[in-house]
Design a protein around this motif. Structure first.
Motif, PDB file in Angstrom:
ATOM      1  N   ASN A 233       0.830  -1.208   0.000  1.00 51.71           N
ATOM      2  CA  ASN A 233       0.000   0.000   0.000  1.00 51.71           C
ATOM      3  C   ASN A 233       0.869   1.265   0.000  1.00 51.71           C
TER       4      ASN A 233
ATOM      5  N   ILE B 193      -3.586  10.586   6.416  1.00 53.57           N
ATOM      6  CA  ILE B 193      -3.330   9.721   5.246  1.00 53.57           C
ATOM      7  C   ILE B 193      -3.353   8.251   5.665  1.00 53.57           C
TER       8      ILE B 193
ATOM      9  N   HIS C 131      -3.710   4.691  -5.928  1.00 52.20           N
ATOM     10  CA  HIS C 131      -4.851   4.858  -5.015  1.00 52.20           C
ATOM     11  C   HIS C 131      -4.974   6.285  -4.482  1.00 52.20           C
ATOM     12  N   PHE C 132      -3.961   7.098  -4.722  1.00 57.61           N
ATOM     13  CA  PHE C 132      -3.968   8.458  -4.149  1.00 57.61           C
ATOM     14  C   PHE C 132      -5.245   9.244  -4.481  1.00 57.61           C
TER      15      PHE C 132
ATOM     16  N   HIS D 254      -7.082   9.078  -1.011  1.00 55.47           N
ATOM     17  CA  HIS D 254      -6.568  10.342  -0.447  1.00 55.47           C
ATOM     18  C   HIS D 254      -7.011  11.554  -1.271  1.00 55.47           C
TER      19      HIS D 254
ATOM     20  N   ASP E 195      -5.739   4.926   4.766  1.00 57.04           N
ATOM     21  CA  ASP E 195      -5.231   3.681   4.171  1.00 57.04           C
ATOM     22  C   ASP E 195      -5.660   2.434   4.947  1.00 57.04           C
TER      23      ASP E 195
END
Ligand code: FES
Ligand code: CO
Length: 325
Positions: A158, A276, A164-165, A169, A280
């Motif tokens: 991860n 952050i 995935h940002f 996020h 996650d």
């Protein structure tokens, strides 16, 4: 669990962070867990002792005991061990010299970057390099520890995943309006996995309120230690991330942010990383299978997954078994 630990010679023979140095004292023993093994940490001067958390007499946890005169004393019958792990006193037999077999199982421990690192096995390697540590132009800000109910390799993958940002996020490290990842390279080298020049659009990477594409270089020097450096122009920013494999599906992540600009306080930097990471964790904990699949047929991989493809291939080459399937 014991069985698995012994099988995984790769992780047993590697260094793992188990505590912050400041939390290991000569006042009170500290109980931690690594690769399924309960460990007691305590300190005699500069020396950190990391032992199996078990008194050889009747198996009581030494971490429930107390530290006195550079010895640790078992809470049950008072057997007293010196810093080498040798029992030097059995109170029920004050006249008797303790048998030479009366020893704790001693592991190697070392301190670096303000952390205590332990290895359960043999290793000729040093702890992984955190390049900015000795560079005074960088401020180093400790973040974490963060607990994941997930395998170590899932948590590290991860950390390596940029695609995935924009989703996990959004508004912090990306935006779904521009989620594209460029065509980057990731390779397995003698120093581990290196992925260069990955870029993703971010809304406010330099704190100026301006969005731009940010470029990253990732390095994975050890199966559970990883690093990135932002390589775009602007303030320099790096992150060192290392994961304790507590058990196969329990991990603790420790991190440092290294920055060469000072517009944010340490607390603000830490708060950002906390946000952050807390974004996650539920995603990583939800991943199935729980153990990271090293068979590349097991999940779907695209160009943007090159870092994790290289990571999985490398773990397979190394013969990692703990936390993987
Ligand atoms: Fe530790 Fe008896 S169990 S002294
Ligand atoms: Co993330």
């Amino acid at each position: 669990m014991q069985q698995q630990q012994l099988c995984d010679t790769v992780l047993a023979n590697d260094w793992h962070v188990v505590a912050r140095s400041e939390d290991v004292t000569s006042e009170k023993p500290l109980a931690v867990k690594l690769l399924g093994e309960d460990i007691v940490l305590w300190r005699v001067g500069d020396q950190v002792c990391a032992w199996r958390d078990l008194c050889i007499h009747r198996g009581t946890r030494l971490s429930l005991g107390r530290i006195e005169n550079e010895t640790i004393i078992c809470p049950y019958h008072g057997w007293t061990y010196n810093a080498e792990g040798r029992c030097v006193r059995i109170p029920a037999h004050p006249e008797q010299i303790p048998p030479s077999k009366a020893r704790a199982k001693v592991y190697r421990a070392t301190e670096k970057y303000g952390w205590v690192w332990v290895t359960l096995g043999e290793t000729t390697q040093d702890v992984p390099i955190f390049e900015e540590w000795d560079d005074p132009s960088f401020r180093k800000i400790h973040c974490g520890p963060y607990t994941y109910k997930a395998s170590g390799p899932r948590a590290v993958e991860n950390f390596l995943d940029v695609a995935h940002f924009p989703f996990v996020h959004q508004g912090y490290l990306g935006d779904p309006i521009d989620p594209a990842i460029n065509d980057y390279t990731a390779e397995i080298t003698p120093e581990g996995v290196i992925a260069r020049d990955i870029s993703v659009w971010q809304p406010n990477p330099d704190g100026t309120g301006e969005g731009k594409r940010v470029h990253y270089t990732y390095k994975v020097p050890r199966p559970l230690s990883a690093y990135f450096m932002k390589t775009s122009t602007g303030p320099r920013f790096a992150m060192f991330f290392t994961v304790t494999p507590v058990s196969e599906q329990e991990s603790i992540a420790w991190a440092y942010v290294a920055i060469d600009h000072t517009d944010q306080t340490d607390e603000e930097v830490r708060e950002f990383q906390n946000i952050i990471t807390l974004q996650d964790i539920p995603v990583v904990e939800s991943q199935r299978p729980e153990l990271l699949p090293l068979d590349l047929q097991a999940e779907l991989h695209l160009r943007s997954d090159r870092t994790s493809i290289a990571y999985r291939k490398w773990l397979r080459q190394l013969g990692l078994s703990f936390g993987t399937a």
